[in-house]
Design a protein around this motif. Sequence first.
Motif, PDB file in Angstrom:
ATOM      1  N   UNK A 298      42.744  40.466  51.401  1.00 57.50           N
ATOM      2  CA  UNK A 298      41.586  39.581  51.874  1.00 57.50           C
ATOM      3  C   UNK A 298      40.543  39.371  50.763  1.00 57.50           C
ATOM      4  N   UNK A 299      40.557  40.439  49.866  1.00 63.65           N
ATOM      5  CA  UNK A 299      39.746  40.562  48.544  1.00 63.65           C
ATOM      6  C   UNK A 299      40.426  39.408  47.633  1.00 63.65           C
ATOM      7  N   UNK A 300      41.748  39.734  47.672  1.00 65.40           N
ATOM      8  CA  UNK A 300      42.376  38.979  46.535  1.00 65.40           C
ATOM      9  C   UNK A 300      42.368  37.346  46.868  1.00 65.40           C
ATOM     10  N   UNK A 301      42.594  36.844  48.286  1.00 62.98           N
ATOM     11  CA  UNK A 301      42.555  35.677  48.453  1.00 62.98           C
ATOM     12  C   UNK A 301      41.130  34.929  48.169  1.00 62.98           C
ATOM     13  N   UNK A 302      40.076  35.616  48.527  1.00 57.25           N
ATOM     14  CA  UNK A 302      38.871  35.085  48.410  1.00 57.25           C
ATOM     15  C   UNK A 302      38.142  35.083  47.009  1.00 57.25           C
ATOM     16  N   UNK A 303      38.845  36.067  46.137  1.00 57.93           N
ATOM     17  CA  UNK A 303      38.488  36.248  44.679  1.00 57.93           C
ATOM     18  C   UNK A 303      39.164  35.202  43.914  1.00 57.93           C
ATOM     19  N   UNK A 304      40.276  34.299  44.574  1.00 62.60           N
ATOM     20  CA  UNK A 304      41.393  33.427  43.782  1.00 62.60           C
ATOM     21  C   UNK A 304      42.065  34.205  42.786  1.00 62.60           C
ATOM     22  N   UNK A 305      42.362  35.205  43.068  1.00 62.01           N
ATOM     23  CA  UNK A 305      43.368  36.101  42.255  1.00 62.01           C
ATOM     24  C   UNK A 305      44.833  35.675  42.226  1.00 62.01           C
ATOM     25  N   UNK A 306      45.157  34.545  42.866  1.00 60.49           N
ATOM     26  CA  UNK A 306      46.567  34.210  42.455  1.00 60.49           C
ATOM     27  C   UNK A 306      46.780  33.433  41.223  1.00 60.49           C
ATOM     28  N   UNK A 307      45.551  33.326  40.418  1.00 57.87           N
ATOM     29  CA  UNK A 307      45.654  32.737  39.104  1.00 57.87           C
ATOM     30  C   UNK A 307      45.107  34.162  38.301  1.00 57.87           C
ATOM     31  N   UNK A 308      45.899  34.402  37.292  1.00 60.20           N
ATOM     32  CA  UNK A 308      45.925  35.914  36.600  1.00 60.20           C
ATOM     33  C   UNK A 308      44.966  35.904  35.526  1.00 60.20           C
ATOM     34  N   UNK A 309      44.461  34.700  35.052  1.00 68.17           N
ATOM     35  CA  UNK A 309      43.468  34.546  33.988  1.00 68.17           C
ATOM     36  C   UNK A 309      42.208  35.452  34.329  1.00 68.17           C
ATOM     37  N   UNK A 310      41.744  36.269  33.657  1.00 67.11           N
ATOM     38  CA  UNK A 310      40.294  36.964  34.072  1.00 67.11           C
ATOM     39  C   UNK A 310      40.391  37.643  35.477  1.00 67.11           C
ATOM     40  N   UNK A 311      41.308  38.219  35.648  1.00 65.01           N
ATOM     41  CA  UNK A 311      41.665  39.116  36.947  1.00 65.01           C
ATOM     42  C   UNK A 311      40.611  39.948  37.491  1.00 65.01           C
ATOM     43  N   UNK A 312      39.941  40.959  36.688  1.00 70.02           N
ATOM     44  CA  UNK A 312      39.235  41.641  36.830  1.00 70.02           C
ATOM     45  C   UNK A 312      37.564  41.130  37.027  1.00 70.02           C
TER      46      UNK A 312
END
Length: 405
Positions: A298-312
């Motif tokens: 859920x955190x990953x989805x809402x942080x748009x982490x499917x794009x790996x640029x500037x992940x953190x």
Amino acid sequence: MRRKWSLIEDFISWLKTFLPAQLHVDYTERLRACGGIAGGLLLTGLSTRLMLGPVEHIPMLIGPIGASAVLLFGVPASPLAQPWSIIGGNLISALIGVTCVHFFGVSLLSAAIASAAAVAAMFFMRCLHPPGGAVALTAVLGGPVIHELGYQFPVFPVLINSLLLMLFALAYNNVTGRRYPHASHPDHSGKHGTRDARPIDRLGFKSSDLDEVLQQYNQVLDVSRDDLEALFQQTEMHAYRRRFGEISCGDVMSRDVVTAEFGTTLEEAWGLLRQHRIKALPVTDRARRVIGIVTLVDFMKHANLDVYEKFDEKLRQLIRRARDMHSNKPEVVGQIMTKPVRTAIEDMHIVELVPLLSDQGLHHIPIVDHEHRLTGMLTQSDLIAALYRGRLGDTDSALSGTVST
């Protein structure tokens, strides 16, 4: 004399083979089916009369519709009772019956040809419906009233009766807890579109095994393929329960569960996940009833982490509290949690969780009591460990039996 008695006993045993098997249906289900048939036929007849008006030469109901009602309300899960079966089967059969009268006249031979041709057409159109054979027979041997209707008979009353009865069955069966229509799901491939079998198939028989057996059986079954597979899987689960003993969710679940509330900030929730090295937090209300679950996904989805640029950096932006009171960014757990959440009762056998934690891809299941209050959490690791211990116990029993022998 002995031979005479033996022949009599053999004859009695042969007669017993004609006795029907006991129906494993309670009286509530029987009453539900009878109520549906009565209400369905009554409303179908009245609605047909309202549509057609006071027309004396057109019957409001035809006999085969009664047989259709038995299927639609008595066995709504049957492939023979689905909407296309009743609509297509009855309509095609009526058309064939009227056509046979037109070419061959009214005779027993014409009636036999009509019924046989109707069954062949229903096989071809994949709408096999047993009352269709009676509809074709009615078109030929129904008497002058039916013959005068000609090609009006397939529409009024056959199609109208079938359509109205099906619509009532659609409403009645779902209201009384019977899913209708009972759609089949022909795609039995792996969950991820690969050649691997589904995880649930790896427990015992595979879907392809069932398909091969059904092909070899080469007969029409009055049960859908999916229902048959589900029955086999439930039988396997009962066998597992007998082998592993009564191991409930409450026996193996984690009881000291870290939880969150709807208003828990994302920063605090992320800190709880990191601090306790867990991957999910049940979200509860003040009565500890589960209203959702928040996971790393859920955190990953809402942080748009499917794009790996500037992940953190994206993750930090998500969990950081916004200074602007009118920010569109989610701020609390209740805004990103998954709901509704699948839960299990604490006295449920762990084997019943196998499809949830394998085929449905769940990783964490909140365990609740009979008042739906959270009492624990069960993960895939807990399930694997419990089944492993049960298997070791089964092996030890087998070894001790061998040694004692």
